[in-house]
Design a protein around this motif. Sequence first.
Motif, short mmCIF file in Angstrom:
data_model
loop_
_atom_site.label_atom_id
_atom_site.label_comp_id
_atom_site.label_asym_id
_atom_site.label_seq_id
_atom_site.Cartn_x
_atom_site.Cartn_y
_atom_site.Cartn_z
N GLU A 150 0.85 -1.20 0.00
CA GLU A 150 0.00 0.00 0.00
C GLU A 150 0.88 1.24 0.00
O GLU A 150 1.80 1.37 0.81
N ALA A 151 0.61 2.15 -0.93
CA ALA A 151 1.38 3.39 -1.01
C ALA A 151 1.06 4.29 0.18
O ALA A 151 -0.10 4.51 0.51
N LEU A 152 2.11 4.80 0.82
CA LEU A 152 1.96 5.74 1.94
C LEU A 152 2.29 7.16 1.51
O LEU A 152 2.06 8.09 2.26
N GLY A 153 2.86 7.31 0.31
CA GLY A 153 3.27 8.62 -0.18
C GLY A 153 4.76 8.83 0.02
O GLY A 153 5.40 8.19 0.85
N GLU A 154 5.33 9.74 -0.76
CA GLU A 154 6.74 10.11 -0.67
C GLU A 154 7.68 8.91 -0.79
O GLU A 154 8.67 8.81 -0.08
N GLY A 155 7.36 7.96 -1.68
CA GLY A 155 8.22 6.81 -1.89
C GLY A 155 8.23 5.80 -0.77
O GLY A 155 9.17 5.03 -0.64
N ARG A 156 7.18 5.79 0.03
CA ARG A 156 7.08 4.83 1.14
C ARG A 156 5.91 3.89 0.88
O ARG A 156 4.86 4.31 0.39
N TRP A 157 6.10 2.62 1.23
CA TRP A 157 5.11 1.58 0.97
C TRP A 157 4.94 0.72 2.20
O TRP A 157 5.92 0.33 2.84
N ARG A 158 3.70 0.42 2.55
CA ARG A 158 3.43 -0.49 3.67
C ARG A 158 3.24 -1.89 3.10
O ARG A 158 2.39 -2.13 2.24
N LEU A 159 4.05 -2.82 3.59
CA LEU A 159 3.95 -4.22 3.21
C LEU A 159 3.22 -4.96 4.33
O LEU A 159 3.47 -4.70 5.51
N ARG A 160 2.35 -5.88 3.95
CA ARG A 160 1.58 -6.62 4.95
C ARG A 160 1.39 -8.05 4.47
O ARG A 160 1.04 -8.27 3.32
N LEU A 161 1.63 -9.00 5.37
CA LEU A 161 1.53 -10.42 5.01
C LEU A 161 0.86 -11.18 6.15
O LEU A 161 1.32 -11.13 7.29
N PRO A 162 -0.24 -11.90 5.84
CA PRO A 162 -0.80 -12.78 6.86
C PRO A 162 0.13 -13.98 7.06
O PRO A 162 0.61 -14.57 6.08
N ILE A 163 0.42 -14.31 8.30
CA ILE A 163 1.31 -15.43 8.60
C ILE A 163 0.44 -16.68 8.76
O ILE A 163 -0.39 -16.75 9.67
N PRO A 164 0.61 -17.67 7.87
CA PRO A 164 -0.21 -18.88 7.97
C PRO A 164 0.05 -19.62 9.28
O PRO A 164 1.20 -19.88 9.65
N ALA A 165 -1.02 -19.96 9.97
CA ALA A 165 -0.90 -20.65 11.26
C ALA A 165 -0.19 -22.00 11.11
O ALA A 165 0.51 -22.44 12.03
N ALA A 166 -0.32 -22.63 9.96
CA ALA A 166 0.31 -23.93 9.73
C ALA A 166 1.84 -23.86 9.78
O ALA A 166 2.50 -24.87 9.98
N LEU A 167 2.40 -22.66 9.62
CA LEU A 167 3.85 -22.51 9.64
C LEU A 167 4.41 -22.30 11.04
O LEU A 167 5.62 -22.32 11.23
N LEU A 168 3.54 -22.08 12.00
CA LEU A 168 3.99 -21.81 13.36
C LEU A 168 4.07 -23.11 14.15
O LEU A 168 3.09 -23.84 14.27
N SER A 169 5.26 -23.39 14.64
CA SER A 169 5.48 -24.58 15.45
C SER A 169 6.67 -24.29 16.37
O SER A 169 7.30 -23.25 16.27
N ASP A 170 6.96 -25.23 17.26
CA ASP A 170 8.09 -25.04 18.16
C ASP A 170 9.37 -24.80 17.37
O ASP A 170 9.59 -25.42 16.33
#
Length: 115
Positions: free
Chosen positions: A39-59
Amino acid sequence: MLEGSRIAAGHWEGVWTGAAEPAFQVLHQERALPGLSCEALGEGRWRLRLPIPAALLSDGVQTFLLRAGDDTVGHFTIVSGQPLEADLRAEIDLLRAELDLLKRAFRRHCVETAG
């Protein structure tokens, strides 16, 4: 340049500074994860966002690489389960991922320059 990053409500978020909209992917154990938004924030800045899949979380330690083409431009690590000593395992995991990247690039270079 990746300015900051955090994990909140099951999502990784970061702010990228650059002239154009970035073309990134996030890898976990050499597999690209779906759902990365920019997502563009303006002035050459971008917000990156990623959902973390629960299946990847383990000990243990899970390291996620932010890649632009063949370049690793950032990473984030999730440590869960038993406490680990000084994040040493996270650093080793990151080094392994970087070494795998270098091996692939070297092999590709050898194939391209052979003959």
